[in-house]
Design a protein around this motif. Structure first.
Motif, short mmCIF file in Angstrom:
data_model
loop_
_atom_site.label_atom_id
_atom_site.label_comp_id
_atom_site.label_asym_id
_atom_site.label_seq_id
_atom_site.Cartn_x
_atom_site.Cartn_y
_atom_site.Cartn_z
N LEU A 154 -5.24 1.82 -4.27
CA LEU A 154 -5.67 2.37 -5.56
C LEU A 154 -4.47 2.81 -6.40
O LEU A 154 -4.45 2.63 -7.62
N ILE A 155 -3.45 3.36 -5.74
CA ILE A 155 -2.23 3.77 -6.47
C ILE A 155 -1.47 2.54 -6.97
O ILE A 155 -1.03 2.48 -8.12
N SER A 156 -1.33 1.53 -6.09
CA SER A 156 -0.56 0.34 -6.47
C SER A 156 -1.24 -0.45 -7.59
O SER A 156 -0.57 -1.16 -8.34
N SER A 157 -2.57 -0.30 -7.73
CA SER A 157 -3.28 -1.00 -8.81
C SER A 157 -3.38 -0.17 -10.08
O SER A 157 -3.90 -0.63 -11.10
N GLY A 158 -2.91 1.08 -10.01
CA GLY A 158 -2.96 1.96 -11.18
C GLY A 158 -4.24 2.75 -11.30
O GLY A 158 -4.43 3.50 -12.27
N SER A 159 -5.16 2.64 -10.32
CA SER A 159 -6.42 3.38 -10.37
C SER A 159 -6.24 4.86 -10.06
O SER A 159 -7.07 5.69 -10.45
N LEU A 160 -5.18 5.19 -9.31
CA LEU A 160 -4.84 6.57 -9.01
C LEU A 160 -3.37 6.79 -9.34
O LEU A 160 -2.58 5.85 -9.31
N GLY A 161 -3.01 8.05 -9.62
CA GLY A 161 -1.63 8.36 -9.87
C GLY A 161 -0.83 8.46 -8.60
O GLY A 161 -1.38 8.67 -7.51
N ALA A 162 0.49 8.29 -8.69
CA ALA A 162 1.36 8.38 -7.52
C ALA A 162 1.21 9.75 -6.86
O ALA A 162 1.18 10.78 -7.53
N GLY A 163 1.10 9.74 -5.52
CA GLY A 163 1.00 10.99 -4.78
C GLY A 163 -0.39 11.59 -4.73
O GLY A 163 -0.57 12.71 -4.24
N ALA A 164 -1.40 10.85 -5.23
CA ALA A 164 -2.77 11.37 -5.26
C ALA A 164 -3.35 11.48 -3.85
O ALA A 164 -3.02 10.71 -2.95
N GLU A 167 -3.44 15.05 5.68
CA GLU A 167 -1.98 15.01 5.78
C GLU A 167 -1.47 13.64 6.24
O GLU A 167 -0.48 13.12 5.73
N VAL A 168 -2.15 13.06 7.24
CA VAL A 168 -1.74 11.74 7.73
C VAL A 168 -1.98 10.68 6.66
O VAL A 168 -1.17 9.77 6.47
N ALA A 169 -3.09 10.79 5.95
CA ALA A 169 -3.39 9.84 4.87
C ALA A 169 -2.29 9.85 3.81
O ALA A 169 -1.89 8.81 3.30
N LYS A 170 -1.78 11.03 3.50
CA LYS A 170 -0.71 11.14 2.51
C LYS A 170 0.59 10.51 3.03
O LYS A 170 1.37 9.95 2.25
N THR A 171 0.81 10.59 4.36
CA THR A 171 1.98 9.93 4.94
C THR A 171 1.89 8.41 4.75
O THR A 171 2.88 7.75 4.43
N ILE A 172 0.69 7.86 4.92
CA ILE A 172 0.50 6.42 4.78
C ILE A 172 0.60 6.00 3.32
O ILE A 172 1.28 5.03 2.97
N SER A 173 -0.09 6.73 2.43
CA SER A 173 -0.17 6.30 1.03
C SER A 173 1.13 6.50 0.26
O SER A 173 1.36 5.84 -0.75
N GLY A 174 1.99 7.42 0.70
CA GLY A 174 3.22 7.64 -0.05
C GLY A 174 4.42 7.91 0.81
O GLY A 174 5.40 8.46 0.31
N GLY A 175 4.38 7.51 2.09
CA GLY A 175 5.47 7.84 2.99
C GLY A 175 6.25 6.68 3.52
O GLY A 175 7.47 6.65 3.45
N ILE A 176 5.56 5.65 4.06
CA ILE A 176 6.29 4.62 4.79
C ILE A 176 6.75 3.46 3.91
O ILE A 176 7.70 2.76 4.24
N VAL A 177 6.05 3.22 2.79
CA VAL A 177 6.49 2.17 1.86
C VAL A 177 6.41 2.72 0.44
O VAL A 177 5.72 3.71 0.17
N ASP A 178 7.12 2.06 -0.49
CA ASP A 178 7.12 2.47 -1.88
C ASP A 178 5.87 1.91 -2.56
O ASP A 178 5.78 0.70 -2.82
N GLU A 179 4.93 2.80 -2.85
CA GLU A 179 3.64 2.35 -3.39
C GLU A 179 3.75 1.75 -4.78
O GLU A 179 2.84 1.05 -5.23
N THR A 180 4.86 1.99 -5.48
CA THR A 180 5.02 1.47 -6.84
C THR A 180 5.57 0.04 -6.85
O THR A 180 5.65 -0.58 -7.92
N ARG A 181 5.96 -0.47 -5.66
CA ARG A 181 6.62 -1.79 -5.64
C ARG A 181 5.84 -2.84 -4.85
O ARG A 181 6.37 -3.91 -4.56
N ILE A 182 4.60 -2.54 -4.53
CA ILE A 182 3.78 -3.53 -3.83
C ILE A 182 2.46 -3.69 -4.56
O ILE A 182 2.00 -2.80 -5.26
N SER A 183 1.86 -4.86 -4.39
CA SER A 183 0.57 -5.14 -5.00
C SER A 183 -0.54 -5.00 -3.96
O SER A 183 -0.28 -5.01 -2.74
#
Length: 390
Positions: free
Chosen positions: A214-224, A72-88
Protein backbone atom coordinates in the motif's frame (compact mmCIF):
# COMPACT_ATOMS: atom_id res chain seq x y z
CA UNK A 1 11.13 -0.88 -12.41
CA UNK A 2 8.04 -0.60 -14.59
CA UNK A 3 5.57 -3.16 -13.27
CA UNK A 4 3.73 -0.72 -11.03
CA UNK A 5 4.19 2.56 -12.96
CA UNK A 6 1.24 3.84 -14.97
CA UNK A 7 2.00 4.63 -18.58
CA UNK A 8 4.95 2.25 -18.99
CA UNK A 9 4.93 -0.33 -21.74
CA UNK A 10 2.94 -3.34 -20.65
CA UNK A 11 2.25 -1.81 -17.24
CA UNK A 12 -0.27 -3.45 -14.95
CA UNK A 13 -3.13 -1.35 -13.63
CA UNK A 14 -1.79 -0.22 -10.21
CA UNK A 15 -5.04 -0.80 -8.32
CA UNK A 16 -5.48 -4.28 -9.78
CA UNK A 17 -1.87 -5.13 -8.99
CA UNK A 18 -2.24 -4.06 -5.36
CA UNK A 19 -5.32 -6.29 -5.08
CA UNK A 20 -3.31 -9.19 -6.55
CA UNK A 21 -0.53 -8.56 -4.00
CA UNK A 22 -3.02 -8.45 -1.11
CA UNK A 23 -4.64 -11.74 -2.19
CA UNK A 24 -1.21 -13.36 -2.63
CA UNK A 25 -0.05 -12.08 0.76
CA UNK A 26 -3.12 -13.61 2.41
CA UNK A 27 -2.43 -16.87 0.54
CA UNK A 28 1.08 -16.83 2.01
CA UNK A 29 -0.44 -16.13 5.43
CA UNK A 30 -2.65 -19.20 4.99
CA UNK A 31 0.37 -21.37 4.15
CA UNK A 32 2.17 -19.86 7.15
CA UNK A 33 -0.72 -21.00 9.35
CA UNK A 34 -0.78 -24.64 8.26
CA UNK A 35 3.01 -24.75 7.96
CA UNK A 36 3.48 -23.51 11.54
CA UNK A 37 0.56 -25.22 13.31
CA UNK A 38 3.09 -27.69 14.67
CA UNK A 39 5.01 -24.93 16.44
CA UNK A 40 2.22 -24.40 18.92
CA UNK A 41 0.56 -27.78 19.17
CA UNK A 42 3.00 -30.57 18.25
CA UNK A 43 4.23 -31.16 21.81
CA UNK A 44 0.70 -31.08 23.29
CA UNK A 45 -0.47 -33.63 20.73
CA UNK A 46 2.65 -35.76 21.20
CA UNK A 47 2.15 -36.04 24.97
CA UNK A 48 -1.61 -36.59 24.73
CA UNK A 49 -2.51 -33.28 26.42
CA UNK A 50 -4.76 -32.33 23.48
CA UNK A 51 -6.41 -34.28 20.71
CA UNK A 52 -5.33 -33.12 17.25
CA UNK A 53 -8.59 -31.50 16.13
CA UNK A 54 -9.14 -29.76 19.46
CA UNK A 55 -5.56 -28.50 19.32
CA UNK A 56 -5.91 -26.88 15.89
CA UNK A 57 -9.25 -25.23 16.73
CA UNK A 58 -7.78 -23.75 19.91
CA UNK A 59 -4.63 -22.65 18.09
CA UNK A 60 -6.57 -21.04 15.23
CA UNK A 61 -8.67 -18.92 17.58
CA UNK A 62 -5.68 -17.72 19.56
CA UNK A 63 -3.70 -16.92 16.39
CA UNK A 64 -6.53 -14.57 15.43
CA UNK A 65 -6.52 -12.91 18.85
CA UNK A 66 -2.73 -12.58 18.81
CA UNK A 67 -2.84 -10.65 15.53
CA UNK A 68 -4.39 -7.68 17.36
CA UNK A 69 -1.85 -7.45 20.18
CA UNK A 70 1.00 -5.60 18.46
CA UNK A 71 2.17 -4.04 15.17
CA UNK A 72 5.89 -3.67 15.93
CA UNK A 73 6.94 -6.60 13.72
CA UNK A 74 4.66 -5.38 10.92
CA UNK A 75 6.44 -2.01 11.02
CA UNK A 76 9.80 -3.81 10.74
CA UNK A 77 8.61 -5.51 7.55
CA UNK A 78 6.88 -2.51 5.96
CA UNK A 79 9.69 -0.03 6.58
CA UNK A 80 12.71 -1.91 7.87
CA UNK A 81 14.26 -4.52 5.61
CA UNK A 82 13.77 -2.90 2.18
CA UNK A 83 13.26 0.66 0.91
CA UNK A 84 9.51 0.88 0.37
CA UNK A 85 9.88 3.93 -1.90
CA UNK A 86 12.00 2.06 -4.47
CA UNK A 87 9.95 -1.05 -5.18
CA UNK A 88 6.67 -1.64 -6.96
CA UNK A 89 3.80 -3.93 -5.91
CA UNK A 90 4.91 -6.24 -8.74
CA UNK A 91 8.25 -6.79 -7.00
CA UNK A 92 6.47 -7.56 -3.72
CA UNK A 93 4.24 -10.01 -5.60
CA UNK A 94 7.31 -11.84 -6.92
CA UNK A 95 8.81 -12.02 -3.43
CA UNK A 96 5.59 -13.51 -2.08
CA UNK A 97 5.57 -16.19 -4.77
CA UNK A 98 9.12 -17.15 -3.77
CA UNK A 99 8.03 -17.48 -0.13
CA UNK A 100 4.92 -19.53 -0.94
CA UNK A 101 6.83 -21.97 -3.16
CA UNK A 102 9.46 -22.60 -0.46
CA UNK A 103 6.74 -23.02 2.19
CA UNK A 104 5.00 -25.65 0.10
CA UNK A 105 8.22 -27.52 -0.70
CA UNK A 106 9.24 -27.77 2.96
CA UNK A 107 5.68 -28.62 4.04
CA UNK A 108 5.63 -31.52 1.56
CA UNK A 109 8.97 -32.72 2.94
CA UNK A 110 7.70 -32.40 6.52
CA UNK A 111 10.52 -30.03 7.40
CA UNK A 112 9.77 -27.34 10.01
CA UNK A 113 11.59 -24.56 8.17
CA UNK A 114 10.86 -20.88 8.74
CA UNK A 115 7.92 -19.29 6.92
CA UNK A 116 9.25 -15.96 8.15
CA UNK A 117 12.67 -16.45 6.57
CA UNK A 118 11.02 -17.64 3.35
CA UNK A 119 9.17 -14.33 3.27
CA UNK A 120 12.29 -12.31 4.05
CA UNK A 121 14.28 -14.21 1.43
CA UNK A 122 11.63 -13.70 -1.24
CA UNK A 123 11.34 -9.96 -0.56
CA UNK A 124 15.09 -9.41 -0.35
CA UNK A 125 15.79 -11.35 -3.54
CA UNK A 126 13.05 -9.59 -5.52
CA UNK A 127 14.08 -6.14 -4.27
CA UNK A 128 17.78 -6.75 -4.84
CA UNK A 129 17.35 -7.74 -8.48
CA UNK A 130 14.74 -5.09 -9.29
CA UNK A 131 16.22 -2.09 -7.45
CA UNK A 132 19.82 -2.92 -6.52
CA UNK A 133 21.61 -3.61 -3.28
CA UNK A 134 21.09 -0.06 -1.98
CA UNK A 135 17.34 -0.76 -1.74
CA UNK A 136 17.99 -3.56 0.77
CA UNK A 137 18.69 -2.51 4.36
CA UNK A 138 21.32 -5.08 5.24
CA UNK A 139 22.05 -3.53 8.63
CA UNK A 140 18.43 -3.92 9.68
CA UNK A 141 18.36 -7.47 8.30
CA UNK A 142 21.33 -8.42 10.45
CA UNK A 143 19.88 -6.71 13.54
CA UNK A 144 16.22 -7.71 13.20
CA UNK A 145 16.43 -11.04 11.32
CA UNK A 146 19.81 -12.80 11.31
CA UNK A 147 20.87 -12.22 14.92
CA UNK A 148 17.46 -13.32 16.29
CA UNK A 149 17.55 -16.32 13.94
CA UNK A 150 20.76 -17.57 15.56
CA UNK A 151 20.14 -16.47 19.13
CA UNK A 152 16.45 -17.29 19.63
CA UNK A 153 16.56 -21.12 19.28
CA UNK A 154 19.67 -21.27 21.48
CA UNK A 155 18.01 -19.15 24.18
CA UNK A 156 14.78 -21.15 23.99
CA UNK A 157 16.75 -24.42 24.13
CA UNK A 158 18.77 -23.38 27.18
CA UNK A 159 15.62 -22.20 28.99
CA UNK A 160 13.75 -25.41 28.11
CA UNK A 161 16.65 -27.68 29.12
CA UNK A 162 17.04 -25.89 32.46
CA UNK A 163 13.30 -25.87 33.12
CA UNK A 164 13.01 -29.57 32.24
CA UNK A 165 15.89 -30.54 34.52
CA UNK A 166 14.43 -28.51 37.39
CA UNK A 167 10.98 -29.93 36.80
CA UNK A 168 12.14 -33.53 37.07
CA UNK A 169 14.20 -32.69 40.14
CA UNK A 170 11.32 -30.98 41.93
CA UNK A 171 8.71 -33.61 41.07
CA UNK A 172 10.76 -36.79 41.48
CA UNK A 173 8.82 -37.74 44.63
CA UNK A 174 5.39 -36.90 43.22
CA UNK A 175 2.92 -39.55 42.14
CA UNK A 176 3.62 -40.14 38.42
CA UNK A 177 -0.01 -40.15 37.29
CA UNK A 178 -0.92 -37.02 39.23
CA UNK A 179 2.19 -35.20 38.01
CA UNK A 180 1.48 -36.17 34.40
CA UNK A 181 -2.11 -34.92 34.63
CA UNK A 182 -0.91 -31.65 36.10
CA UNK A 183 1.67 -31.08 33.40
CA UNK A 184 -0.81 -31.93 30.66
CA UNK A 185 -3.12 -29.24 31.98
CA UNK A 186 -0.14 -26.91 32.08
CA UNK A 187 0.59 -27.82 28.46
CA UNK A 188 -2.86 -26.68 27.39
CA UNK A 189 -2.08 -23.27 28.88
CA UNK A 190 1.46 -23.10 27.48
CA UNK A 191 0.34 -24.28 24.01
CA UNK A 192 -2.32 -21.59 24.05
CA UNK A 193 0.34 -19.03 24.90
CA UNK A 194 2.50 -20.19 21.97
CA UNK A 195 -0.49 -19.87 19.61
CA UNK A 196 -1.15 -16.37 20.90
CA UNK A 197 2.53 -15.52 20.41
CA UNK A 198 2.50 -16.98 16.90
CA UNK A 199 -0.40 -14.74 15.92
CA UNK A 200 1.37 -11.77 17.47
CA UNK A 201 4.61 -12.41 15.54
CA UNK A 202 3.78 -14.23 12.31
CA UNK A 203 0.45 -12.64 11.34
CA UNK A 204 2.22 -9.30 11.60
CA UNK A 205 4.58 -10.27 8.79
CA UNK A 206 1.70 -10.48 6.34
CA UNK A 207 0.32 -7.21 7.73
CA UNK A 208 3.71 -5.68 7.04
CA UNK A 209 3.81 -6.97 3.46
CA UNK A 210 0.33 -5.66 2.66
CA UNK A 211 1.20 -2.32 4.26
CA UNK A 212 4.43 -2.27 2.23
CA UNK A 213 2.40 -2.79 -0.96
CA UNK A 214 0.00 0.00 0.00
CA UNK A 215 2.91 2.37 0.73
CA UNK A 216 4.75 1.50 -2.48
CA UNK A 217 1.57 2.18 -4.51
CA UNK A 218 0.97 5.51 -2.78
CA UNK A 219 -2.20 4.35 -0.98
CA UNK A 220 -0.53 4.92 2.41
CA UNK A 221 2.14 7.34 3.53
CA UNK A 222 5.68 6.19 4.34
CA UNK A 223 5.94 4.75 7.85
CA UNK A 224 2.18 4.20 8.20
CA UNK A 225 0.82 1.57 10.58
CA UNK A 226 -1.28 -1.31 9.20
CA UNK A 227 -4.96 -0.33 8.85
CA UNK A 228 -7.51 -2.28 10.93
CA UNK A 229 -8.82 -4.18 7.90
CA UNK A 230 -5.27 -5.37 7.16
CA UNK A 231 -4.85 -6.63 10.75
CA UNK A 232 -8.21 -8.43 10.65
CA UNK A 233 -7.66 -10.08 7.25
CA UNK A 234 -4.14 -11.24 8.16
CA UNK A 235 -5.40 -12.65 11.47
CA UNK A 236 -8.23 -14.53 9.76
CA UNK A 237 -5.96 -15.96 7.05
CA UNK A 238 -3.39 -17.35 9.47
CA UNK A 239 -6.19 -18.68 11.72
CA UNK A 240 -7.78 -20.55 8.79
CA UNK A 241 -4.42 -22.01 7.77
CA UNK A 242 -3.82 -23.13 11.35
CA UNK A 243 -7.26 -24.77 11.50
CA UNK A 244 -6.54 -26.92 8.45
CA UNK A 245 -3.38 -28.12 10.20
CA UNK A 246 0.10 -29.00 9.01
CA UNK A 247 0.13 -32.66 10.00
CA UNK A 248 3.34 -33.48 8.15
CA UNK A 249 5.34 -30.99 10.22
CA UNK A 250 3.38 -31.79 13.40
CA UNK A 251 4.58 -35.38 12.97
CA UNK A 252 8.21 -34.23 12.70
CA UNK A 253 8.20 -31.86 15.66
CA UNK A 254 5.92 -33.94 17.87
CA UNK A 255 7.55 -37.36 17.49
CA UNK A 256 10.32 -37.24 14.91
CA UNK A 257 12.76 -34.97 16.73
CA UNK A 258 12.58 -36.41 20.25
CA UNK A 259 10.16 -38.35 22.41
CA UNK A 260 8.59 -35.93 24.89
CA UNK A 261 6.86 -36.53 28.19
CA UNK A 262 4.37 -34.03 29.61
CA UNK A 263 6.91 -32.11 31.77
CA UNK A 264 9.19 -31.69 28.77
CA UNK A 265 6.35 -30.53 26.54
CA UNK A 266 5.33 -27.95 29.13
CA UNK A 267 8.91 -26.67 29.45
CA UNK A 268 9.42 -26.50 25.66
CA UNK A 269 6.22 -24.56 25.04
CA UNK A 270 6.65 -22.16 27.93
CA UNK A 271 10.21 -21.27 26.93
CA UNK A 272 9.19 -20.76 23.30
CA UNK A 273 6.24 -18.52 24.20
CA UNK A 274 8.43 -16.39 26.48
CA UNK A 275 11.04 -15.80 23.77
CA UNK A 276 8.48 -15.09 21.01
CA UNK A 277 6.40 -12.63 23.03
CA UNK A 278 9.47 -10.74 24.22
CA UNK A 279 10.81 -10.51 20.66
CA UNK A 280 7.46 -9.35 19.27
CA UNK A 281 7.42 -6.52 21.80
CA UNK A 282 10.89 -5.46 20.62
CA UNK A 283 9.99 -5.69 16.92
CA UNK A 284 12.28 -8.65 16.16
CA UNK A 285 10.81 -10.63 13.25
CA UNK A 286 12.11 -13.97 14.44
CA UNK A 287 11.11 -17.44 13.33
CA UNK A 288 8.63 -19.19 15.60
CA UNK A 289 9.75 -22.44 13.96
CA UNK A 290 13.35 -21.91 15.09
CA UNK A 291 12.27 -20.96 18.60
CA UNK A 292 9.88 -23.88 19.09
CA UNK A 293 12.35 -26.36 17.60
CA UNK A 294 15.05 -25.05 19.95
CA UNK A 295 12.68 -25.45 22.88
CA UNK A 296 11.88 -29.04 21.93
CA UNK A 297 15.57 -29.91 21.53
CA UNK A 298 16.35 -28.32 24.88
CA UNK A 299 13.53 -30.22 26.57
CA UNK A 300 14.78 -33.48 25.06
CA UNK A 301 18.32 -32.85 26.33
CA UNK A 302 17.11 -31.75 29.77
CA UNK A 303 15.07 -34.90 30.38
CA UNK A 304 16.18 -37.99 32.27
CA UNK A 305 17.01 -40.00 29.12
CA UNK A 306 18.28 -37.17 26.90
CA UNK A 307 17.32 -38.62 23.56
CA UNK A 308 17.34 -36.65 20.34
CA UNK A 309 17.21 -37.82 16.72
CA UNK A 310 20.17 -35.85 15.49
CA UNK A 311 19.61 -36.94 11.88
CA UNK A 312 16.23 -35.18 11.90
CA UNK A 313 17.76 -32.15 13.62
CA UNK A 314 20.44 -32.08 10.92
CA UNK A 315 17.87 -32.10 8.12
CA UNK A 316 16.05 -29.23 9.82
CA UNK A 317 19.28 -27.25 10.17
CA UNK A 318 20.02 -27.68 6.46
CA UNK A 319 16.52 -26.45 5.59
CA UNK A 320 17.04 -23.43 7.86
CA UNK A 321 20.32 -22.56 6.14
CA UNK A 322 18.82 -22.93 2.65
CA UNK A 323 15.59 -21.01 3.29
CA UNK A 324 16.85 -17.43 2.85
CA UNK A 325 19.01 -18.02 -0.26
CA UNK A 326 16.64 -20.39 -2.08
CA UNK A 327 13.49 -18.39 -1.35
CA UNK A 328 15.54 -15.33 -2.32
CA UNK A 329 16.52 -16.91 -5.63
CA UNK A 330 12.93 -17.80 -6.51
CA UNK A 331 11.78 -14.37 -5.33
CA UNK A 332 14.43 -12.64 -7.46
CA UNK A 333 13.39 -14.51 -10.59
CA UNK A 334 9.68 -14.01 -9.92
CA UNK A 335 10.16 -10.36 -8.94
CA UNK A 336 12.12 -9.29 -12.00
CA UNK A 337 9.67 -11.19 -14.25
CA UNK A 338 6.58 -9.67 -12.61
CA UNK A 339 8.15 -6.20 -12.73
CA UNK A 340 8.41 -6.40 -16.54
CA UNK A 341 4.69 -5.78 -17.02
CA UNK A 342 1.32 -7.47 -17.37
CA UNK A 343 2.61 -10.58 -19.12
CA UNK A 344 5.28 -10.99 -16.47
CA UNK A 345 2.74 -10.84 -13.65
CA UNK A 346 0.54 -13.39 -15.44
CA UNK A 347 3.51 -15.69 -16.06
CA UNK A 348 4.58 -15.58 -12.41
CA UNK A 349 1.01 -16.18 -11.20
CA UNK A 350 0.59 -19.17 -13.53
CA UNK A 351 3.96 -20.62 -12.51
CA UNK A 352 3.03 -20.27 -8.84
CA UNK A 353 -0.32 -22.00 -9.41
CA UNK A 354 1.27 -24.86 -11.37
CA UNK A 355 4.01 -25.46 -8.78
CA UNK A 356 1.58 -25.19 -5.85
CA UNK A 357 -0.95 -27.46 -7.53
CA UNK A 358 1.74 -30.01 -8.39
CA UNK A 359 2.99 -30.15 -4.79
CA UNK A 360 -0.56 -30.54 -3.47
CA UNK A 361 -1.33 -33.39 -5.89
CA UNK A 362 1.93 -35.10 -4.94
CA UNK A 363 1.02 -34.79 -1.26
CA UNK A 364 -2.26 -36.66 -1.84
CA UNK A 365 -0.29 -39.74 -2.83
CA UNK A 366 1.23 -39.87 0.65
CA UNK A 367 -1.28 -38.12 2.90
CA UNK A 368 -0.52 -37.38 6.55
CA UNK A 369 -3.60 -36.40 8.56
CA UNK A 370 -4.67 -36.19 12.20
CA UNK A 371 -5.60 -39.87 12.26
CA UNK A 372 -2.04 -40.84 11.37
CA UNK A 373 -0.70 -38.72 14.21
CA UNK A 374 -3.17 -40.23 16.69
CA UNK A 375 -2.34 -43.79 15.58
CA UNK A 376 1.36 -43.16 16.17
CA UNK A 377 0.67 -41.74 19.62
CA UNK A 378 -1.41 -44.76 20.56
CA UNK A 379 1.35 -47.16 19.49
CA UNK A 380 4.51 -45.04 19.53
CA UNK A 381 7.71 -46.21 17.96
CA UNK A 382 10.55 -45.91 20.44
CA UNK A 383 13.48 -43.88 19.10
CA UNK A 384 17.00 -45.07 19.52
CA UNK A 385 18.41 -43.08 22.45
CA UNK A 386 21.40 -40.92 21.74
CA UNK A 387 23.22 -40.04 24.92
CA UNK A 388 23.97 -36.33 25.08
CA UNK A 389 27.27 -35.05 26.33
CA UNK A 390 26.83 -33.95 29.94
Amino acid sequence: MNGGLPGSVGAVDPTLLVIVVIVTALAFDFTNGFHDTANAMATSIATGALRPKVAVVLSAGLNLVGAFLSVEVAKTISGGIVDETRISPAVIFGGLIGAIVWNLVTWYAGLPSSSSHALFGGLIGATWVASGTSAVHFGKIVEKVLVPAVASPVIAGVIAATATWLTYRLTRRAQPKAATRGFRLGQVASASLVSLAHGTNDAQKTMGVITLALISSGSLGAGADPPVWVILSAGLAIALGTYFGGWRITHTLGRGLTKLEAPQGFAAQTSAATVILASSHLGFALSTTHVCSGGILGAGLGGPVREVRWSVAGRMAVAWLLTLPLAGGVGALAGVTADSGTLGVIAVALAGLVIGGGIYLASRRRPVGPRAVVDELEVPAEPTPVRAVA
